[in-house]
Design an enzyme around this catalytic site. Structure first.
Site, PDB file in Angstrom:
ATOM      1  N   GLU A   1      13.725   2.057   3.990  1.00  0.00           N
ATOM      2  CA  GLU A   1      13.048   1.351   2.649  1.00  0.00           C
ATOM      3  C   GLU A   1      14.245   1.192   2.014  1.00  0.00           C
ATOM      4  O   GLU A   1      14.499   2.798   1.670  1.00  0.00           O
ATOM      5  CB  GLU A   1      11.769   2.050   2.203  1.00  0.00           C
ATOM      6  CG  GLU A   1      10.142   0.316   2.934  1.00  0.00           C
ATOM      7  CD  GLU A   1       9.672   1.676   2.279  1.00  0.00           C
ATOM      8  OE1 GLU A   1       9.269   1.626   1.180  1.00  0.00           O
ATOM      9  OE2 GLU A   1       8.422   2.351   2.820  1.00  0.00           O
TER      10      GLU A   1
ATOM     11  N   ASP B   1       4.852   3.117  -9.576  1.00  0.00           N
ATOM     12  CA  ASP B   1       4.766   4.253  -8.961  1.00  0.00           C
ATOM     13  C   ASP B   1       5.429   5.618 -10.017  1.00  0.00           C
ATOM     14  O   ASP B   1       5.044   4.960 -11.527  1.00  0.00           O
ATOM     15  CB  ASP B   1       6.197   3.692  -9.060  1.00  0.00           C
ATOM     16  CG  ASP B   1       6.871   3.492  -7.644  1.00  0.00           C
ATOM     17  OD1 ASP B   1       6.541   3.951  -6.688  1.00  0.00           O
ATOM     18  OD2 ASP B   1       7.134   1.886  -7.989  1.00  0.00           O
TER      19      ASP B   1
ATOM     20  N   TYR C   1       1.180  -0.488   6.166  1.00  0.00           N
ATOM     21  CA  TYR C   1       1.279   0.697   5.275  1.00  0.00           C
ATOM     22  C   TYR C   1       0.461   1.271   4.668  1.00  0.00           C
ATOM     23  O   TYR C   1       0.106   0.706   3.799  1.00  0.00           O
ATOM     24  CB  TYR C   1       2.131   0.076   4.223  1.00  0.00           C
ATOM     25  CG  TYR C   1       2.677   1.017   2.961  1.00  0.00           C
ATOM     26  CD1 TYR C   1       2.350   1.971   2.709  1.00  0.00           C
ATOM     27  CD2 TYR C   1       4.772   1.748   3.101  1.00  0.00           C
ATOM     28  CE1 TYR C   1       3.383   3.437   1.825  1.00  0.00           C
ATOM     29  CE2 TYR C   1       4.771   2.028   2.169  1.00  0.00           C
ATOM     30  CZ  TYR C   1       4.467   2.841   1.903  1.00  0.00           C
ATOM     31  OH  TYR C   1       4.902   4.187   0.913  1.00  0.00           O
TER      32      TYR C   1
END
Lengths: 407, 271
Positions: B49, B60, B175
């Site tokens: 990734e 994040d 995911y």
């Protein structure tokens, strides 16, 4: 809070999907938050149609916030400018000193209905943070406020007020340490504490349903203005001027007039050092469409789609985006978006203080700056309303500093 | 069959899950991140990734935020990123490469042009964190036309009804975001993961990779055993950050340390 329903009404947005016009607004968030936004949307829809919710909100708006706020004829400022008749919608008289409490009161009642116990909010100037900390004190809820480290520095009085009210104020050092960074951090907190936390957004931006919901709670400003002007002058105002950061005070006063085409709506962005100085917060005038903080709207960004830092003397306007409904009103031409610089705002701040005995927030001073600029070009029959979104006590240190006065 | 599907099928034959390391483009500079990318398959990466740096990575944690900032400072742009993958592809035709990032830089580049250039560079899939299925129409068609998978995130908060919708827009693999939170903070327990997987398995035939909070070789081994792959991002970026000098530049330690950690993770995943 009830919008009109004609099919050609400009007050029907957003679509069920949260979009205004061609793809503005929407819900651009990570999957973890999507279910929460859908739940919030359902909860808000249920509250909106529940008379007991409105009854409760009206009670708090009247007896706690202190509504309705007056519509004040600014005689000396009008004489000073010569031209349009200047009225001021006195949102600075609300409890906590700004329009922010209108929205916060609505959302805290919703959060209570949803059984949330912990409130997270972002703040720029600290007005929204103070309003949020206030209702958390009122209802005995845990309150966490994210505020850019630079803003913490320049808005010390509000930081202390929030702490007195029992809130935890977390300074955010990422990025430029202003409202954008506080918003990022509040979203990170929310995603990490989804079980018990309500994210209390302070402006008409963010993912759907926030832009519509915050607007609805702020529409009380425009609804009152309409009725008050009718009472004083027997007609609609001709021009409404309001400052725009995210745009909640402007949307609140604009929205009830969207379907009245004779009413000219003017949003005043903070152009900082100047529109083309590179140090500006004029997202509509100098930005372009993009996606940030959950919505597609006009943003200050570079050619690579990286968000650029905004600048304004006013911490509440220091944001590189704007609510998506404003972007839409700009695109369809229903509202005009103009600017006022730091210096113009500073001058208007002093002018308003001296002629009306009202110390306005630096945010509101941008609206005053533009209104007093155009007033002399308008006829004396023109009714112009300036939204005084907040009071300026919090800004006296910034102003003293800029005027070279040591306190 | 796409590179991603081929790789997961091959690993299934081997009887193990995938190790999916993450690196941020141009972190701390173009050359170092390209060298790291090239060395990753040898060190045990099954898929890779690559983060597309964004100024406001609101999903994040601090580690990836800092990595993105370093990448941007070093001049990371989408053309540079495509150049990097293009260079990687010259020597590695097989390892799937997935881009992960936020929508705004992609929209600024133009979704169609982005998909064309990404496919031409040899990219296989996209994870666009802030583009839920409801907002994917700008990308869906041009990604499919260019043979790019749109990899969907599924979170613990995704209920069964929503799971159906999300999976109907998914391809490549799924995911699974193992925690409610931002990257590189909390970790889910093996028991949490064991409990979460059957619901996903029942709803999709796509491979499932687990990410967010996987740091140690043990956690990577467990996640890749319980699901079909484990994504390790912040732990590697943290190691990288610790090797940089005071000005944030790569040192002689940077590549060896990150690759050694990757090898440890790979050893555990390969049992």
């Amino acid at each position: 809070m009830t919008n009109s329903t004609g099919t050609n009404s400009l007050r029907n947005g957003p679509a069920e999907s949260g979009h205004f016009g061609d793809g503005l607004g929407g819900r651009f968030v990570a999957e973890t938050l999507m279910p929460l936004l859908l739940e919030l949307d359902d909860a808000y829809k249920a509250a909106k149609t529940d008379p007991s919710f409105h009854k409760e909100l009206s009670f708090y708006l009247k007896d706690y916030v202190g509504r309705p706020s007056p519509l004040w004829f600014a005689r000396r400022l009008t004489e000073h400018c010569g031209g349009a008749k200047l009225y001021m919608k006195r949102e600075e008289l609300n409890h906590t000193g700004s329009h922010k409490l209108n929205n916060v009161m609505g959302q805290i009642l919703l959060a209570r209905r949803m059984g949330r116990k912990r409130i997270v909010a972002e703040t720029g100037a600290g007005q929204h943070g103070v309003a949020t900390a206030t209702v958390c004190a009122l209802f005995g809820m845990q309150c966490v406020i994210y505020m850019g480290a630079v803003d913490v520095e320049r808005q010390q009085p509000n930081v202390f007020r929030m702490k007195l009210l029992g809130a935890e104020v977390i300074p955010v050092t990422a990025g430029a340490g202003t409202l954008k960074d506080a918003m990022n951090e509040a979203m990170r907190d929310w995603v990490a504490n989804v079980q018990n936390t309500y994210f209390l957004v302070g402006t008409v931006a963010g993912p759907h349903p926030y832009p519509a919901m915050v607007r609805d709670f702020q529409c009380v400003i425009g609804e009152e203005t309409k009725a008050q002007m009718q009472e004083k002058e027997g007609r609609l105002p001709d021009v409404i001027v309001a400052a725009i950061g995210g745009g909640s005070n402007a949307m609140g006063i604009f929205h009830p007039f969207l379907d009245d085409p004779s009413v000219r709506l003017i949003g005043v962005e903070a152009t900082g050092y100047g529109l083309d100085s590179g140090k500006t917060a004029a997202s509509i005038e100098r930005g372009s469409r993009g996606v940030l903080h959950g919505n597609r709207t006009y943003l200050l960004q570079d050619e690579n789609g990286q968000i650029t830092e905004a600048h304004s003397i006013s911490a509440g306007l220091d944001y590189p985006g704007v609510g998506p409904e404003h972007s839409w009103l700009h695109e369809i031409g229903r509202a005009d978006y103009v600017g006022a610089t730091d210096d113009e705002a500073l001058e208007a701040f002093q002018l308003c203080t001296r002629t009306e005995g009202i110390i306005p927030a630096l945010e509101s001073a941008h609206a005053i700056a533009y209104a007093t600029k155009i007033a002399p070009t308008l006829s004396p029959e023109t009714l112009l309303v300036i939204n005084i979104s907040g009071r300026g006590d919090k800004d006296i240190f910034t102003v003293a500093d800029r005027l070279g006065v040591k306190l | 069959m796409s590179r991603i599907a081929r790789r997961f099928a091959a690993l299934k034959q081997e009887g193990r899950g995938a190790l999916i390391p993450y690196l941020e483009a141009c972190d701390p500079d173009f050359e170092t991140s390209l060298t790291l990318l090239r060395a990753m398959p040898e060190a045990g990466a099954d898929l890779i990734e690559i983060g597309m740096p964004f100024s406001d990575p609101s999903a994040d944690g601090p580690v990836i935020q800092m990595a993105a900032r370093r990448g941007l400072k070093a001049g990371a742009t989408l053309p540079r990123l495509f150049e990097m993958v293009h260079a990687f592809r010259k020597n590695d035709p097989d390892t799937p490469v997935i881009l992960m990032g936020y929508l705004n830089p992609v929209e600024a580049y133009g979704p169609l042009r982005f998909c064309e250039d990404a496919a031409r560079a040899g990219i296989d899939g996209l994870i666009i964190v802030d583009m839920p299925p409801e907002e994917a129409s700008v990308m869906q068609a041009c990604a499919a036309e260019n043979g790019l998978d749109i990899i969907r995130l599924v979170a613990p908060t995704t209920d069964d009804a929503r799971l159906k919708l999300v999976l109907s827009h998914a391809s490549g693999f799924v995911y699974y975001v193992s925690i409610t939170g931002i990257t590189g903070t909390r970790s889910a327990s093996d028991a949490d993961l064991e409990a979460a997987l059957p619901r996903l398995r029942a709803a999709t035939d796509l491979p499932v990779a687990i990410g967010f909070g996987i740091r140690t070789p043990e956690q990577a081994a467990a996640a890749s055993r319980i699901a079909d792959g484990a994504v390790v991002a912040s732990a590697l970026l943290k190691t990288l950050a610790e090797t940089l000098d005071a000005e944030g530049r790569a040192t002689a330690e940077t590549l060896p340390k990150v690759l050694a950690q990757l090898q440890e993770l790979a050893k555990a995943v390969r049992g």
